[in-house]
Scaffold this motif. Structure first.
Motif, short mmCIF file in Angstrom:
data_model
loop_
_atom_site.label_atom_id
_atom_site.label_comp_id
_atom_site.label_asym_id
_atom_site.label_seq_id
_atom_site.Cartn_x
_atom_site.Cartn_y
_atom_site.Cartn_z
N PRO A 1 -20.10 -1.71 14.84
CA PRO A 1 -19.93 -2.66 13.73
C PRO A 1 -18.58 -2.56 13.04
N ALA A 2 -17.95 -1.39 13.08
CA ALA A 2 -16.65 -1.23 12.44
C ALA A 2 -15.52 -1.88 13.24
N GLY A 3 -15.80 -2.25 14.50
CA GLY A 3 -14.81 -2.93 15.32
C GLY A 3 -15.11 -4.39 15.51
N LEU A 4 -16.04 -4.92 14.70
CA LEU A 4 -16.50 -6.30 14.82
C LEU A 4 -15.88 -7.16 13.73
N ILE A 5 -15.36 -8.32 14.11
CA ILE A 5 -14.71 -9.23 13.17
C ILE A 5 -15.57 -9.40 11.92
N SER A 6 -14.92 -9.39 10.74
CA SER A 6 -15.71 -9.33 9.51
C SER A 6 -15.08 -10.11 8.37
N SER A 7 -14.68 -11.36 8.62
CA SER A 7 -14.29 -12.19 7.49
C SER A 7 -15.44 -12.21 6.49
N GLY A 8 -15.10 -12.16 5.21
CA GLY A 8 -16.10 -11.96 4.17
C GLY A 8 -16.00 -10.58 3.57
N SER A 9 -15.33 -9.69 4.29
CA SER A 9 -15.01 -8.36 3.77
C SER A 9 -13.52 -8.33 3.42
N LEU A 10 -13.20 -7.70 2.32
CA LEU A 10 -11.81 -7.58 1.88
C LEU A 10 -11.46 -6.10 1.83
N ILE B 1 -18.80 -2.55 -3.04
CA ILE B 1 -17.64 -2.07 -2.31
C ILE B 1 -17.95 -0.68 -1.76
N PHE B 2 -17.30 -0.34 -0.65
CA PHE B 2 -17.56 0.94 0.02
C PHE B 2 -16.24 1.59 0.40
N ARG B 3 -16.14 2.88 0.14
CA ARG B 3 -14.95 3.62 0.54
C ARG B 3 -14.98 3.82 2.06
N VAL B 4 -13.85 3.52 2.72
CA VAL B 4 -13.80 3.64 4.18
C VAL B 4 -12.65 4.52 4.67
N GLY B 5 -11.80 5.01 3.75
CA GLY B 5 -10.71 5.87 4.19
C GLY B 5 -9.64 6.02 3.15
N ALA C 1 0.84 -1.20 0.00
CA ALA C 1 0.00 0.00 0.00
C ALA C 1 0.87 1.25 0.00
N ARG C 2 0.35 2.34 -0.58
CA ARG C 2 1.10 3.58 -0.71
C ARG C 2 0.28 4.75 -0.18
N SER C 3 0.98 5.77 0.27
CA SER C 3 0.32 6.99 0.73
C SER C 3 -0.54 7.57 -0.39
N GLY C 4 -1.75 7.95 -0.06
CA GLY C 4 -2.69 8.47 -1.06
C GLY C 4 -3.65 7.42 -1.58
N ASP C 5 -3.35 6.15 -1.35
CA ASP C 5 -4.27 5.09 -1.78
C ASP C 5 -5.63 5.26 -1.09
N ILE C 6 -6.69 5.00 -1.86
CA ILE C 6 -8.04 5.00 -1.31
C ILE C 6 -8.35 3.60 -0.78
N LEU C 7 -9.01 3.55 0.37
CA LEU C 7 -9.32 2.27 1.01
C LEU C 7 -10.79 1.91 0.82
N LYS D 1 -15.38 7.62 8.66
CA LYS D 1 -16.53 6.94 9.26
C LYS D 1 -17.85 7.44 8.69
N ASP D 2 -17.88 8.65 8.19
CA ASP D 2 -19.11 9.18 7.61
C ASP D 2 -19.50 8.44 6.34
N ASN D 3 -18.56 7.69 5.75
CA ASN D 3 -18.85 6.91 4.54
C ASN D 3 -19.30 5.48 4.85
N PHE D 4 -19.27 5.09 6.13
CA PHE D 4 -19.60 3.71 6.47
C PHE D 4 -21.06 3.40 6.12
N VAL D 5 -21.27 2.21 5.53
CA VAL D 5 -22.62 1.79 5.16
C VAL D 5 -22.85 0.37 5.68
N PRO D 6 -23.03 0.19 6.99
CA PRO D 6 -23.30 -1.16 7.50
C PRO D 6 -24.69 -1.63 7.06
N HIS D 7 -24.85 -2.93 6.95
CA HIS D 7 -26.14 -3.52 6.65
C HIS D 7 -27.12 -3.18 7.77
#
Length: 333
Positions: free
Chosen positions: A262-271, A292-296, A150-156, A242-248
């Motif tokens: 929910p953002a601190g909850l184990i989430s295998s199935g998400s990449l 897919i959702f932008r998170v940072g 990963a590199r600085s400036g990459d979107i997550l 966090k304002d971009n988070f879209v939990p089910h």
């Protein structure tokens, strides 16, 4: 020490500082944020990862297989085999043991993965089955995806959502407690369907075919933990949006009723995927059927979070929300 996997500072002090990296054919050695080791075996790369299942009971074999193979997928490889270690309590009957092993074999076969062997032991040191799986994968040299790339400036971005595995475990293992806390049966039924979303192999394939070089499986610690681990592996900082988070909706309901994030909850199935802005990963996934959702984004330094339009310093929670739930309701037993 807290229940759950060791945090970065403790992991480095207690474990990683003791490991010597001295072989030139080990391309990705043990390190914070790197769930898989990568070995140059000539024409291709061998990718190896180990994972236990300790926080789940029902469908533990299925979870163990998918979690271990997800680490292989996050490294840009295709899993082909697993070694299985089973530590079983004496109280577990032969039928239950057979069913557990059959579940592991069936789950692996669905992924095109063969059980290569392992070790089985009956011990009174465990109260429920402990499953540890070592997964093996193969990658072409041009398709390797290391968290440290990963590199600085990459979107997550994350695939599918957050809290997928954790909310499934809560609904599958503790349905009566959820109902007692006001969670609707509809929400429980909804997240039980997440069992069909626990593999990240499809999004890993699409991402690496389109030039993504840094991925990380969202396991213990959830989205927060995955972002922090990726940044640490690459010696970078991060901004969590966090304002971009879209939990089910059902995940939100469960976490709200149980006072969990929910953002601190184990989430295998998400990449978790890091991509430079010009790659436009949202366009890549637009017609894939995988959300897919932008998170940072990654920064050169500093750890921050933006919530309700306000940016503040961010400190990683001490442990996963699933462990918080288990400790609160069942103590350390």
């Amino acid at each position: 020490m807290e229940i759950g996997k060791l945090a970065g500072r403790e992991l480095k002090q207690v474990i990683l500082n003791k490991i010597d990296h001295f072989r030139s054919d080990i391309l990705v050695p043990a390190g914070i944020g790197e769930d898989s080791a990568v070995v140059d075996i000539g024409d291709s790369l061998l990718v190896v990862s180990s994972d236990p299942i300790t926080g789940a009971t029902n469908k533990a074999g299925f979870l163990a297989v998918n979690v271990s193979c997800n680490d292989i997928a996050a490294a840009g490889a295709e899993p082909f085999g697993i070694q299985v270690i089973l530590m079983l309590p004496p109280e577990l009957g032969t039928t239950e043991s057979e069913n557990l092993m059959q579940e592991i074999v069936d789950s692996a076969k669905k992924l095109g993965v063969e059980v290569l062997g392992g070790h089985t032991e009956i011990t009174d040191l465990v109260k429920q089955p402990i499953i540890t799986i070592t997964a093996l994968g193969r990658a072409a040299k041009g398709e390797l995806a290391a968290t440290s790339a990963a590199r600085s400036g990459d979107i997550l971005y994350i695939s599918k959502g957050m809290g997928i595995e954790g909310s499934y475990i809560l609904a599958n293992d503790y349905p009566n407690l959820l109902l007692k806390n006001g969670v609707s049966q509809a929400a429980i039924d909804s997240v039980l369907n997440f069992i069909n979303q626990l593999s990240v192999l499809p999004e890993s394939r699409l991402a690496r075919q389109n030039g993504v070089k840094a991925m990380h499986d969202v396991t213990e610690g959830g989205v927060y933990g995955a972002i922090a681990e990726m940044a640490s592996a690459a010696n970078l900082g991060f901004l969590i949006e966090k304002d971009n988070f879209v939990p089910h909706d059902s995940v939100v309901e469960i976490c709200t009723k149980l006072d969990l994030d929910p953002a601190g909850l184990i989430s295998s199935g998400s990449l978790l995927m890091a991509a430079p802005p010009e790659l436009d990963l949202e366009a890549v996934f637009a017609n894939s059927g995988i959300d897919i959702f932008r998170v940072g984004k990654l920064l050169s330094a500093g750890n921050f979070i933006v919530e309700n339009g306000q940016q503040e310093s961010f400190e990683l929670p001490e442990q996963d929300e699933l462990w918080n739930f288990i400790e609160k309701n069942y103590g350390n037993s």
